[in-house]
Design a protein around this motif. Structure first.
Motif, short mmCIF file in Angstrom:
data_model
loop_
_atom_site.label_atom_id
_atom_site.label_comp_id
_atom_site.label_asym_id
_atom_site.label_seq_id
_atom_site.Cartn_x
_atom_site.Cartn_y
_atom_site.Cartn_z
N GLY A 3 43.74 21.97 61.46
CA GLY A 3 44.99 22.54 61.94
C GLY A 3 45.13 24.04 61.79
N PHE A 4 44.20 24.69 61.13
CA PHE A 4 44.28 26.14 60.96
C PHE A 4 43.93 26.85 62.26
CE2 PHE A 4 43.57 24.51 56.68
CZ PHE A 4 44.53 25.20 55.97
N ALA A 5 44.45 28.05 62.43
CA ALA A 5 44.16 28.85 63.62
C ALA A 5 42.85 29.61 63.41
CB ALA A 5 45.29 29.83 63.91
N GLU A 6 42.08 29.75 64.48
CA GLU A 6 40.76 30.38 64.41
C GLU A 6 40.86 31.90 64.42
OE1 GLU A 6 36.51 30.38 66.80
OE2 GLU A 6 38.04 28.89 67.27
N GLY A 7 40.22 32.51 63.44
CA GLY A 7 40.12 33.96 63.37
C GLY A 7 38.72 34.37 63.81
N LYS A 8 38.06 35.17 63.01
CA LYS A 8 36.71 35.62 63.31
C LYS A 8 35.72 34.85 62.46
CE LYS A 8 38.11 40.23 64.64
NZ LYS A 8 37.89 41.66 64.51
N SER A 9 34.45 34.85 62.89
CA SER A 9 33.40 34.23 62.09
C SER A 9 32.11 34.98 62.31
CB SER A 9 33.24 32.74 62.44
OG SER A 9 32.81 32.60 63.76
N GLY A 10 31.19 34.82 61.38
CA GLY A 10 29.90 35.50 61.47
C GLY A 10 29.24 35.51 60.11
N ASN A 11 28.33 36.45 59.93
CA ASN A 11 27.64 36.60 58.65
C ASN A 11 28.42 37.54 57.75
OD1 ASN A 11 25.43 34.91 59.27
ND2 ASN A 11 24.46 36.57 60.40
N ALA A 12 28.43 37.22 56.45
CA ALA A 12 29.12 38.06 55.47
C ALA A 12 28.43 39.42 55.40
CB ALA A 12 29.13 37.39 54.12
N PRO A 13 29.21 40.48 55.39
CA PRO A 13 28.60 41.81 55.37
C PRO A 13 27.86 42.12 54.07
CG PRO A 13 30.97 41.97 55.15
CD PRO A 13 30.66 40.53 55.39
N ASP A 14 28.33 41.58 52.95
CA ASP A 14 27.65 41.85 51.69
C ASP A 14 28.00 40.75 50.69
OD1 ASP A 14 30.29 42.41 51.25
OD2 ASP A 14 29.95 44.33 50.26
N GLY A 15 27.20 40.67 49.67
CA GLY A 15 27.47 39.70 48.61
C GLY A 15 26.90 38.33 48.91
N LYS A 16 26.58 37.63 47.85
CA LYS A 16 26.09 36.26 47.95
C LYS A 16 27.12 35.34 47.31
CE LYS A 16 22.02 36.33 49.89
NZ LYS A 16 21.75 35.62 51.11
N VAL A 17 27.33 34.21 47.93
CA VAL A 17 28.24 33.20 47.43
C VAL A 17 27.45 31.90 47.42
CG1 VAL A 17 30.35 31.91 47.92
CG2 VAL A 17 30.28 34.37 48.32
N SER A 18 27.46 31.18 46.29
CA SER A 18 26.70 29.93 46.25
C SER A 18 27.44 28.80 46.92
CB SER A 18 26.35 29.57 44.81
OG SER A 18 27.54 29.38 44.07
N ASP A 19 28.75 28.67 46.68
CA ASP A 19 29.51 27.55 47.24
C ASP A 19 30.55 28.09 48.24
OD1 ASP A 19 30.55 25.06 47.73
OD2 ASP A 19 31.40 24.75 45.76
N VAL A 20 31.73 28.44 47.79
CA VAL A 20 32.76 28.94 48.68
C VAL A 20 33.69 29.89 47.91
CG1 VAL A 20 34.28 26.96 48.30
CG2 VAL A 20 34.52 28.28 50.40
N ALA A 21 34.15 30.92 48.60
CA ALA A 21 35.06 31.89 48.00
C ALA A 21 36.07 32.36 49.05
CB ALA A 21 34.29 33.08 47.44
N ILE A 22 37.20 32.82 48.56
CA ILE A 22 38.19 33.47 49.41
C ILE A 22 38.29 34.90 48.93
CG2 ILE A 22 40.62 33.58 50.06
CD1 ILE A 22 40.76 30.56 49.75
N TRP A 23 38.10 35.84 49.86
CA TRP A 23 38.24 37.26 49.53
C TRP A 23 39.65 37.68 49.90
CZ3 TRP A 23 33.17 39.68 51.93
CH2 TRP A 23 32.07 39.24 51.20
N THR A 24 40.41 38.08 48.91
CA THR A 24 41.78 38.52 49.16
C THR A 24 42.26 39.42 48.04
OG1 THR A 24 44.05 37.78 49.59
CG2 THR A 24 42.78 36.49 48.02
N GLN A 25 43.22 40.24 48.35
CA GLN A 25 43.87 41.05 47.32
C GLN A 25 45.26 40.49 47.00
OE1 GLN A 25 43.29 44.96 49.19
NE2 GLN A 25 41.78 45.39 47.60
N GLU A 26 45.56 39.32 47.57
CA GLU A 26 46.82 38.65 47.31
C GLU A 26 46.55 37.19 46.92
OE1 GLU A 26 49.86 39.23 50.35
OE2 GLU A 26 48.57 40.76 51.22
N PRO A 27 46.10 36.93 45.71
CA PRO A 27 45.72 35.56 45.33
C PRO A 27 46.88 34.57 45.30
CG PRO A 27 45.62 37.02 43.44
CD PRO A 27 45.87 37.89 44.63
N ASP A 28 48.10 35.04 45.20
CA ASP A 28 49.27 34.15 45.17
C ASP A 28 49.92 33.97 46.53
OD1 ASP A 28 48.95 33.76 42.43
OD2 ASP A 28 50.11 35.55 41.96
N ASN A 29 49.31 34.51 47.59
CA ASN A 29 49.85 34.37 48.93
C ASN A 29 49.82 32.89 49.32
OD1 ASN A 29 49.59 34.22 51.98
ND2 ASN A 29 49.99 36.40 51.72
#
Length: 167
Positions: free
Chosen positions: A83-109
């Motif tokens: 049900g989520f709306a589609e944004g952009k997708s592709g390869n991460a510009p930097d950094g390695k993630v083993s499982d899954v992460a959310i990059w945000t500066q608003e963790p309580d959003n």
């Protein structure tokens, strides 16, 4: 006016109308078509404290930080199916993630918390600017599937979420 004169005037008027129509038609067919206006992927939407946020209101961008090809696209499909709306997708510009992460500066959003509920208990919320539109999800090689998360989340405080534009 004689019958012959009336016929001549009628034919002359019709010829003038035909010429005007031909000029207008030529001008209309040679004029460039209007350009397509790209609508934004998402727009900032205010959410008041106590309001519920649903997946349809949240735009998600997914980036692949692993070596598995097509992981971002597959994860994006899972999120849009949820049900989520589609944004952009592709390869991460930097950094390695083993499982899954959310990059945000608003963790309580509320949008971040709603997406995090679908990514499972191992999701890391990293204090880093998001790369794409909406909530930025970064998946790694160990990520397999979404979990049954929350259907909606209630905003604890006034906030802004990136929602798909209403046409």
């Amino acid at each position: 006016m004689t019958r012959g004169a009336r016929t001549a005037v009628t034919i002359a008027v019709l010829c003038v109308l035909l010429a005007v129509a031909a000029v207008w038609g030529w001008h209309a067919t040679t004029k460039p078509l209007p350009g397509k206006v790209d609508s934004p992927i998402c727009v900032d939407t205010s959410v008041a404290a106590g309001d519920k946020v649903f997946p349809e209101q949240v735009t998600v961008s997914v980036y692949n930080a692993g070596d598995r090809e097509g992981l971002a696209g597959r994860t994006m499909q899972l999120l849009t199916d949820a049900g989520f709306a589609e944004g952009k997708s592709g390869n991460a510009p930097d950094g390695k993630v083993s499982d899954v992460a959310i990059w945000t500066q608003e963790p309580d959003n509320p949008a971040v918390l709603l997406v995090a509920s679908r990514l499972g208990p191992d999701v890391d919320i990293v204090d880093k600017p998001g790369q794409g539109a909406g909530v930025t999800v970064v998946v790694g090689d160990d990520f397999t599937d979404l979990v049954k998360g929350r259907r909606a989340i209630t905003a604890a405080a006034d906030s802004q979420i990136c929602s798909p534009p209403v046409d």
